[in-house]
Design a protein around this motif. Structure first.
Motif, PDB file in Angstrom:
ATOM      1  N   ALA A   1      52.922  49.326  30.643  1.00 43.31           N
ATOM      2  CA  ALA A   1      52.244  49.173  32.085  1.00 43.31           C
ATOM      3  C   ALA A   1      51.371  47.897  31.999  1.00 43.31           C
ATOM      4  O   ALA A   1      51.276  47.172  32.760  1.00 43.31           O
ATOM      5  N   LEU A   2      50.664  47.712  30.763  1.00 43.94           N
ATOM      6  CA  LEU A   2      49.938  46.492  30.353  1.00 43.94           C
ATOM      7  C   LEU A   2      50.823  45.307  30.540  1.00 43.94           C
ATOM      8  O   LEU A   2      50.466  44.285  30.936  1.00 43.94           O
ATOM      9  N   LEU A   3      52.042  45.472  30.123  1.00 42.92           N
ATOM     10  CA  LEU A   3      52.961  44.573  29.988  1.00 42.92           C
ATOM     11  C   LEU A   3      53.214  43.922  31.326  1.00 42.92           C
ATOM     12  O   LEU A   3      53.528  42.875  31.580  1.00 42.92           O
ATOM     13  N   VAL A   4      53.567  45.052  32.249  1.00 42.73           N
ATOM     14  CA  VAL A   4      53.660  44.726  33.572  1.00 42.73           C
ATOM     15  C   VAL A   4      52.744  43.977  34.323  1.00 42.73           C
ATOM     16  O   VAL A   4      52.936  43.124  34.988  1.00 42.73           O
ATOM     17  N   SER A   5      51.443  44.444  34.133  1.00 45.06           N
ATOM     18  CA  SER A   5      50.378  43.584  34.424  1.00 45.06           C
ATOM     19  C   SER A   5      50.606  42.387  34.078  1.00 45.06           C
ATOM     20  O   SER A   5      50.215  41.637  35.087  1.00 45.06           O
ATOM     21  N   ALA A   6      50.555  41.989  32.830  1.00 41.39           N
ATOM     22  CA  ALA A   6      50.564  40.638  32.243  1.00 41.39           C
ATOM     23  C   ALA A   6      51.854  39.894  32.973  1.00 41.39           C
ATOM     24  O   ALA A   6      51.428  38.757  33.287  1.00 41.39           O
ATOM     25  N   GLY A   7      52.936  40.339  32.948  1.00 40.67           N
ATOM     26  CA  GLY A   7      54.129  39.593  33.554  1.00 40.67           C
ATOM     27  C   GLY A   7      53.940  39.311  34.807  1.00 40.67           C
ATOM     28  O   GLY A   7      54.025  38.273  35.446  1.00 40.67           O
ATOM     29  N   SER A   8      53.434  40.309  35.464  1.00 42.30           N
ATOM     30  CA  SER A   8      53.141  39.865  37.223  1.00 42.30           C
ATOM     31  C   SER A   8      52.211  39.096  37.283  1.00 42.30           C
ATOM     32  O   SER A   8      52.350  38.305  38.276  1.00 42.30           O
ATOM     33  N   TRP A   9      51.240  38.922  36.544  1.00 40.33           N
ATOM     34  CA  TRP A   9      50.100  37.962  36.589  1.00 40.33           C
ATOM     35  C   TRP A   9      50.557  36.724  36.813  1.00 40.33           C
ATOM     36  O   TRP A   9      50.181  35.782  37.185  1.00 40.33           O
ATOM     37  N   LEU A  10      51.463  36.405  35.670  1.00 44.99           N
ATOM     38  CA  LEU A  10      52.214  35.067  35.514  1.00 44.99           C
ATOM     39  C   LEU A  10      52.775  34.626  36.754  1.00 44.99           C
ATOM     40  O   LEU A  10      52.980  33.409  37.035  1.00 44.99           O
ATOM     41  N   MET A  11      53.686  35.807  37.427  1.00 45.67           N
ATOM     42  CA  MET A  11      54.371  35.316  38.539  1.00 45.67           C
ATOM     43  C   MET A  11      53.685  35.425  39.817  1.00 45.67           C
ATOM     44  O   MET A  11      53.981  34.650  40.716  1.00 45.67           O
ATOM     45  N   PHE A  12      52.843  36.171  40.041  1.00 45.59           N
ATOM     46  CA  PHE A  12      52.080  36.626  41.368  1.00 45.59           C
ATOM     47  C   PHE A  12      50.362  36.611  41.086  1.00 45.59           C
ATOM     48  O   PHE A  12      49.905  37.676  40.783  1.00 45.59           O
ATOM     49  N   ARG A  13      49.812  35.340  40.912  1.00 45.30           N
ATOM     50  CA  ARG A  13      48.667  35.258  40.426  1.00 45.30           C
ATOM     51  C   ARG A  13      47.845  36.287  41.370  1.00 45.30           C
ATOM     52  O   ARG A  13      46.710  36.714  40.834  1.00 45.30           O
ATOM     53  N   ASP A  14      47.846  36.043  42.445  1.00 45.79           N
ATOM     54  CA  ASP A  14      46.984  36.740  43.553  1.00 45.79           C
ATOM     55  C   ASP A  14      47.366  38.001  43.876  1.00 45.79           C
ATOM     56  O   ASP A  14      46.372  38.667  44.291  1.00 45.79           O
ATOM     57  N   THR A  15      48.572  38.506  43.761  1.00 45.25           N
ATOM     58  CA  THR A  15      49.016  39.895  43.917  1.00 45.25           C
ATOM     59  C   THR A  15      49.488  40.658  42.719  1.00 45.25           C
ATOM     60  O   THR A  15      50.572  41.407  42.915  1.00 45.25           O
ATOM     61  N   PHE A  16      49.156  40.350  41.479  1.00 41.44           N
ATOM     62  CA  PHE A  16      49.809  40.955  40.425  1.00 41.44           C
ATOM     63  C   PHE A  16      49.587  42.524  40.241  1.00 41.44           C
ATOM     64  O   PHE A  16      48.737  43.057  41.018  1.00 41.44           O
TER      65      PHE A  16
END
Length: 222
Positions: A69-84
Motif C-alpha cells: 500500500a505504501l508503494l502504491v502511494s509512492a508510485g501514484s504520487w510520482l504520476m499524479f502529484r495532486d491526486t495520489f
C-alpha cells in the motif's frame, strides 16, 4: 482488473477518451472489481481463521499488504502529484483485515454487521447537514472512515465504510461454506481456469506488477 487498468492507461496516455470518474460503464466495473477483491479477502480470512492461522503469521501477511500500500502511494504520487492514492484498495484491505480478524468469532452476526457497514454511509450526508458540514470527516485525516459528504480527489478511494461490509460478508460466506459445504472450497479446479487460479494464489504480486508492466510497455511504444 487488468483489462480495466489497461483501458485506464490507454486513456491516461491519450489513446482513448473515456471518463473513468463518472461514466457508469467504468464506475460500475470498478465497484464490481473492488467488491470481488474484498469479498475474496474476507473469504480467505475465513479459511485462515478456521485453519488456526496464528497471529504472527497473520501479521507477516498483513505487513506485505501494508508495505505494498505504501508503494502504491509512492508510485501514484510520482504520476499524479495532486491526486495520489493515500487510501486505496490495499490501504483499505490493510485496515479491514485487522477488523475482520478481530471479529471473526461473530459468526452469523457478521451478515448483519456487514449490512450495517454498507448502509451506514447513507447517513453521512444527513449527518453533515445536521451538524453544519463536518469538514473534519472530509479531510484526509479522517475521510478513510467513509463518512464523507464529498469524495476526495484521489485516483483510488476505498474507505472502511461501506467496504468493510463486503469483507465481513466474505468472512461470513466463507465460514458458512466451511461449515455447511466443506467439500466445495478445496474442490479441483477445471484445467481451463488454471491460469486464473495461479493469479489468485499470487494475487498481491500480480496486483503490484501488472500496472508497472502495462505502463512500461505503453511508454516503449509511444
Amino acid at each position: 482488473m487488468t483489462a480495466f487498468h489497461f483501458c485506464f492507461d490507454l486513456n491516461y496516455f491519450g489513446w482513448i477518451r473515456q471518463n473513468f470518474l463518472y461514466d457508469p460503464f467504468w464506475t460500475t466495473q470498478r465497484t464490481a472489481i473492488v467488491s470481488l477483491f474484498l469479498f475474496c479477502a474476507g473469504l480467505g480470512q475465513a479459511v485462515a481463521f478456521t485453519q488456526g492461522q496464528s497471529w504472527p503469521r497473520f501479521w507477516r501477511r498483513w505487513a506485505q499488504v501494508a508495505g505494498c500500500a505504501l508503494l502504491v502511494s509512492a508510485g501514484s504520487w510520482l504520476m499524479f502529484r495532486d491526486t495520489f492514492i493515500y487510501f486505496g484498495v490495499l490501504h483499505g484491505i490493510a485496515v479491514m483485515l485487522v477488523i475482520v480478524r478481530l471479529t471473526a468469532h461473530w459468526g452469523a452476526w457478521l451478515w448483519l454487521a456487514g449490512l450495517a457497514a454498507i448502509l451506514l454511509p447513507l447517513a453521512a450526508m444527513p449527518l453533515h447537514v445536521a451538524a453544519g458540514n463536518l469538514h473534519l470527516l472530509n479531510g484526509r485525516a479522517l475521510n478513510w472512515i467513509g463518512m464523507v459528504s464529498m469524495k476526495p480527489a484521489t485516483q483510488d478511494y476505498v474507505p472502511v465504510l461501506p467496504w468493510l461490509g463486503v469483507m465481513w460478508w466474505g468472512m461470513a460466506a466463507g465460514q458458512w461454506l466451511l461449515r455447511e459445504r466443506p467439500a466445495l472450497l478445496p474442490g479441483a479446479i477445471p484445467r481451463a481456469f488454471a491460469p486464473l487460479a495461479w493469479m489468485g494464489r499470487w494475487s498481491l504480486s500480480w496486483y503490484m506488477l501488472h500496472q508497472p508492466l502495462l505502463i512500461g510497455a505503453m511508454l516503449l511504444v509511444r
